[in-house]
Design a protein around this motif. Structure first.
Motif, PDB file in Angstrom:
ATOM      1  N   UNK A 140       0.811  -1.220   0.000  1.00 49.43           N
ATOM      2  CA  UNK A 140       0.000   0.000   0.000  1.00 49.43           C
ATOM      3  C   UNK A 140       0.838   1.261   0.000  1.00 49.43           C
ATOM      4  N   UNK A 141       1.886   1.249   0.816  1.00 48.00           N
ATOM      5  CA  UNK A 141       2.720   2.430   0.946  1.00 48.00           C
ATOM      6  C   UNK A 141       4.189   2.037   0.907  1.00 48.00           C
ATOM      7  N   UNK A 142       5.016   3.019   0.644  1.00 52.82           N
ATOM      8  CA  UNK A 142       6.445   2.805   0.402  1.00 52.82           C
ATOM      9  C   UNK A 142       7.185   2.061   1.520  1.00 52.82           C
ATOM     10  N   UNK A 143       6.941   2.395   2.803  1.00 50.34           N
ATOM     11  CA  UNK A 143       7.697   1.699   3.863  1.00 50.34           C
ATOM     12  C   UNK A 143       7.503   0.179   3.842  1.00 50.34           C
ATOM     13  N   UNK A 144       6.409  -0.283   3.233  1.00 50.94           N
ATOM     14  CA  UNK A 144       6.150  -1.718   3.183  1.00 50.94           C
ATOM     15  C   UNK A 144       6.965  -2.417   2.102  1.00 50.94           C
ATOM     16  N   UNK A 145       7.524  -1.648   1.169  1.00 47.36           N
ATOM     17  CA  UNK A 145       8.232  -2.254   0.041  1.00 47.36           C
ATOM     18  C   UNK A 145       9.649  -2.622   0.475  1.00 47.36           C
ATOM     19  N   UNK A 146      10.032  -3.904   0.317  1.00 47.63           N
ATOM     20  CA  UNK A 146      11.380  -4.322   0.736  1.00 47.63           C
ATOM     21  C   UNK A 146      12.459  -3.646  -0.105  1.00 47.63           C
ATOM     22  N   UNK A 147      13.664  -3.546   0.465  1.00 44.19           N
ATOM     23  CA  UNK A 147      14.782  -2.858  -0.190  1.00 44.19           C
ATOM     24  C   UNK A 147      15.021  -3.331  -1.613  1.00 44.19           C
ATOM     25  N   UNK A 148      15.061  -4.639  -1.775  1.00 46.61           N
ATOM     26  CA  UNK A 148      15.385  -5.189  -3.088  1.00 46.61           C
ATOM     27  C   UNK A 148      14.377  -4.735  -4.143  1.00 46.61           C
TER      28      UNK A 148
ATOM     29  N   UNK B 195      29.635  12.831  -9.110  1.00 47.01           N
ATOM     30  CA  UNK B 195      28.858  13.842  -9.809  1.00 47.01           C
ATOM     31  C   UNK B 195      28.220  13.285 -11.079  1.00 47.01           C
ATOM     32  N   UNK B 196      27.024  12.714 -10.974  1.00 47.69           N
ATOM     33  CA  UNK B 196      26.244  12.305 -12.150  1.00 47.69           C
ATOM     34  C   UNK B 196      25.200  13.383 -12.374  1.00 47.69           C
ATOM     35  N   UNK B 197      25.067  13.820 -13.628  1.00 49.87           N
ATOM     36  CA  UNK B 197      24.153  14.934 -13.882  1.00 49.87           C
ATOM     37  C   UNK B 197      22.694  14.511 -13.828  1.00 49.87           C
ATOM     38  N   UNK B 198      22.391  13.427 -14.567  1.00 49.62           N
ATOM     39  CA  UNK B 198      21.000  12.998 -14.692  1.00 49.62           C
ATOM     40  C   UNK B 198      20.887  11.503 -14.382  1.00 49.62           C
ATOM     41  N   UNK B 199      19.646  11.074 -14.164  1.00 46.88           N
ATOM     42  CA  UNK B 199      19.344   9.699 -13.761  1.00 46.88           C
ATOM     43  C   UNK B 199      19.978   8.672 -14.696  1.00 46.88           C
ATOM     44  N   UNK B 200      19.876   8.924 -15.986  1.00 49.62           N
ATOM     45  CA  UNK B 200      20.358   7.945 -16.968  1.00 49.62           C
ATOM     46  C   UNK B 200      21.860   7.722 -16.892  1.00 49.62           C
ATOM     47  N   UNK B 201      22.579   8.674 -16.311  1.00 52.03           N
ATOM     48  CA  UNK B 201      24.033   8.537 -16.242  1.00 52.03           C
ATOM     49  C   UNK B 201      24.509   7.753 -15.034  1.00 52.03           C
ATOM     50  N   UNK B 202      23.659   7.641 -14.028  1.00 55.07           N
ATOM     51  CA  UNK B 202      24.090   6.963 -12.808  1.00 55.07           C
ATOM     52  C   UNK B 202      24.019   5.459 -13.013  1.00 55.07           C
ATOM     53  N   UNK B 203      25.048   4.740 -12.573  1.00 58.31           N
ATOM     54  CA  UNK B 203      25.020   3.277 -12.701  1.00 58.31           C
ATOM     55  C   UNK B 203      23.849   2.704 -11.916  1.00 58.31           C
ATOM     56  N   UNK B 204      23.365   1.552 -12.369  1.00 60.28           N
ATOM     57  CA  UNK B 204      22.200   0.927 -11.741  1.00 60.28           C
ATOM     58  C   UNK B 204      22.367   0.714 -10.248  1.00 60.28           C
ATOM     59  N   UNK B 205      23.568   0.326  -9.818  1.00 57.56           N
ATOM     60  CA  UNK B 205      23.702   0.030  -8.380  1.00 57.56           C
ATOM     61  C   UNK B 205      23.568   1.306  -7.546  1.00 57.56           C
ATOM     62  N   UNK B 206      23.925   2.441  -8.143  1.00 55.69           N
ATOM     63  CA  UNK B 206      23.752   3.721  -7.437  1.00 55.69           C
ATOM     64  C   UNK B 206      22.272   4.083  -7.387  1.00 55.69           C
ATOM     65  N   UNK B 207      21.594   3.914  -8.521  1.00 56.42           N
ATOM     66  CA  UNK B 207      20.162   4.228  -8.598  1.00 56.42           C
ATOM     67  C   UNK B 207      19.385   3.386  -7.586  1.00 56.42           C
ATOM     68  N   UNK B 208      19.749   2.121  -7.513  1.00 53.93           N
ATOM     69  CA  UNK B 208      19.133   1.197  -6.567  1.00 53.93           C
ATOM     70  C   UNK B 208      19.285   1.711  -5.139  1.00 53.93           C
ATOM     71  N   UNK B 209      20.507   2.085  -4.824  1.00 54.14           N
ATOM     72  CA  UNK B 209      20.817   2.549  -3.473  1.00 54.14           C
ATOM     73  C   UNK B 209      20.081   3.843  -3.150  1.00 54.14           C
ATOM     74  N   UNK B 210      20.013   4.747  -4.114  1.00 54.06           N
ATOM     75  CA  UNK B 210      19.302   6.007  -3.897  1.00 54.06           C
ATOM     76  C   UNK B 210      17.851   5.728  -3.532  1.00 54.06           C
ATOM     77  N   UNK B 211      17.249   4.764  -4.233  1.00 54.58           N
ATOM     78  CA  UNK B 211      15.855   4.413  -3.953  1.00 54.58           C
ATOM     79  C   UNK B 211      15.687   3.832  -2.552  1.00 54.58           C
ATOM     80  N   UNK B 212      16.601   2.946  -2.178  1.00 53.84           N
ATOM     81  CA  UNK B 212      16.524   2.304  -0.864  1.00 53.84           C
ATOM     82  C   UNK B 212      16.693   3.340   0.254  1.00 53.84           C
ATOM     83  N   UNK B 213      17.681   4.213   0.098  1.00 49.86           N
ATOM     84  CA  UNK B 213      17.932   5.232   1.121  1.00 49.86           C
ATOM     85  C   UNK B 213      16.759   6.221   1.172  1.00 49.86           C
ATOM     86  N   UNK B 214      16.240   6.595   0.021  1.00 50.26           N
ATOM     87  CA  UNK B 214      15.100   7.522  -0.012  1.00 50.26           C
ATOM     88  C   UNK B 214      13.913   6.942   0.739  1.00 50.26           C
TER      89      UNK B 214
END
Lengths: 196, 172
Positions: free
Chosen positions: A67-75, B44-63
């Motif tokens: 439902x919401x982002x916190x529920x989504x696992x890291x992977x 220093x990556x300017x835009x999303x498409x330039x960042x390697x996948x593992x960085x993009x992945x990590x940004x999402x997890x940390x966010x």
């Protein structure tokens, strides 16, 4: 459909099951209802929004019902962001647009409209007037410090990271300069120096 | 090279609320709402498409974790996670940034969009067009994108920032 009385007597798990059964995005993921699919893999599906902000507006969904982002696992969240990167790239190549907004709304107040987690990728062109710009407000160093302190406990919990207070920062910097070589070259110099 | 604002902000200890070798989270000094955090790659990556996948992945997890931490720490109604990819999307610093900020009832932000009507036929056509251009995760040709956007004879060797700005604005 469950009656109000039936709903009241349901466990949270049962309510969640019911939500899933009635979730249009789950139906889309299971190919039970038609959708305009632009990408699909084992764990995610990307479809065109049928009520888009602009042509080419894509929704990226985990196939599993969160439902919401916190529920989504890291992977999975990592994967969804990688899909967003692929989709943003595809929009540039195929539509000739000049950019994209990647957008997640968590909670109704933030603009979340469906109880199934999704990332929006919205193609952008110059002066398109889509109201997605961020104002820039001012904030004092004191307020920033207050926010740091307020966030520290939950940052520690979720990221295992201890926010350094301003006082500690100096001590940590010193330690780093001694312990951690800046470049591999420093180590190589040390090693090669031993043979002179 | 003119300094990148985000690269400069990364040096300010008082703004950093998370970091590891590849990414950091900093408090914005020009917030949209109070407790606006920017998660960004240290490189220093300017835009999303330039960042390697593992960085993009990590940004999402940390966010995600930062968003949860903000939600649990403050009395707010929700959070927004946003990437402004390209100047037309509002990107004003040529350094990939993932914005996470709270939403509350009286925050006076107008973020959203009016919906357009698009015919089923047009949607089918768009889907076909776009899907052909979507590369599987892990194969977005980062290097090729860079070279395609900025031909070698137009790169000013001394002015890296100019080249990055050009990329950001997707000018040749």
């Amino acid at each position: 459909m469950a009656t109000e009385d039936e709903l009241k007597n349901m466990s949270p798990e049962q309510v969640a099951e019911l939500q899933k059964e009635n979730c249009i995005f789950c139906h889309i993921s299971e190919h039970k209802v038609p959708a305009k699919i632009v990408h699909e893999d084992d764990s995610s599906i990307a479809v065109l929004d049928i009520n888009p902000a602009t042509r080419g507006h894509v929704l990226i969904l985990p196939k599993k019902h969160y439902q919401v982002m916190p529920q989504v696992p890291d992977r999975e969240i990592g994967h969804l962001f990688k899909v967003a990167k692929s989709v943003a790239h595809a929009l540039l190549k195929s539509l000739g647009v000049q950019g994209a907004t990647v957008f997640v709304a968590n909670g109704a107040l933030a603009g979340q409209k469906a109880p199934h987690f999704m990332l929006h990728v919205i193609p952008r062109v110059d002066k398109d007037k889509i109201p997605l710009s961020l104002p820039k407000k001012s904030i004092s160093p004191k307020e920033l410090q207050m926010i740091r302190e307020r966030l520290a406990p939950r940052i520690k919990h979720h990221l295992g990271y201890e926010i350094r207070s301003a006082g500690k920062a100096e001590a940590v910097k010193e330690k780093k300069a001694v312990d951690v070589p800046k470049k591999d070259g420093d180590i190589l110099d040390k090693v090669s120096g031993m043979f002179k | 090279m003119t300094a990148c604002k985000n690269c400069e902000l990364l040096k300010k200890e008082e703004l950093i609320i998370f970091e590891d070798e590849q990414v950091a989270a900093i408090l914005s000094d020009t917030p949209a709402t109070v407790a606006h955090v920017i998660i960004l790659p240290k490189q220093h990556y300017t835009i999303l498409e330039q960042a390697p996948d593992e960085i993009v992945e990590k940004l999402g997890i940390v966010a995600n974790k930062i968003s949860t931490a903000i939600f649990e720490s403050l009395n707010i109604g929700g959070t927004v996670v946003m990437i402004q990819n390209g100047t037309v999307a509002g990107q004003d610093v040529p350094h990939l940034s993932v914005h996470v900020f709270p939403r509350t009832e009286n925050d006076e932000l107008s973020l959203g969009w009016d919906t357009q009507k698009v015919s089923d036929d047009e949607l089918s056509m768009l889907a076909s067009q776009i899907s052909k251009a979507v590369l599987p995760v892990g194969t977005v040709p980062v290097q090729q994108t860079v070279q395609k956007e900025v031909p070698a004879d137009q790169i000013d060797g001394d002015d890296e920032d100019n080249y990055l700005i050009r990329q950001l604005e997707r000018r040749p």
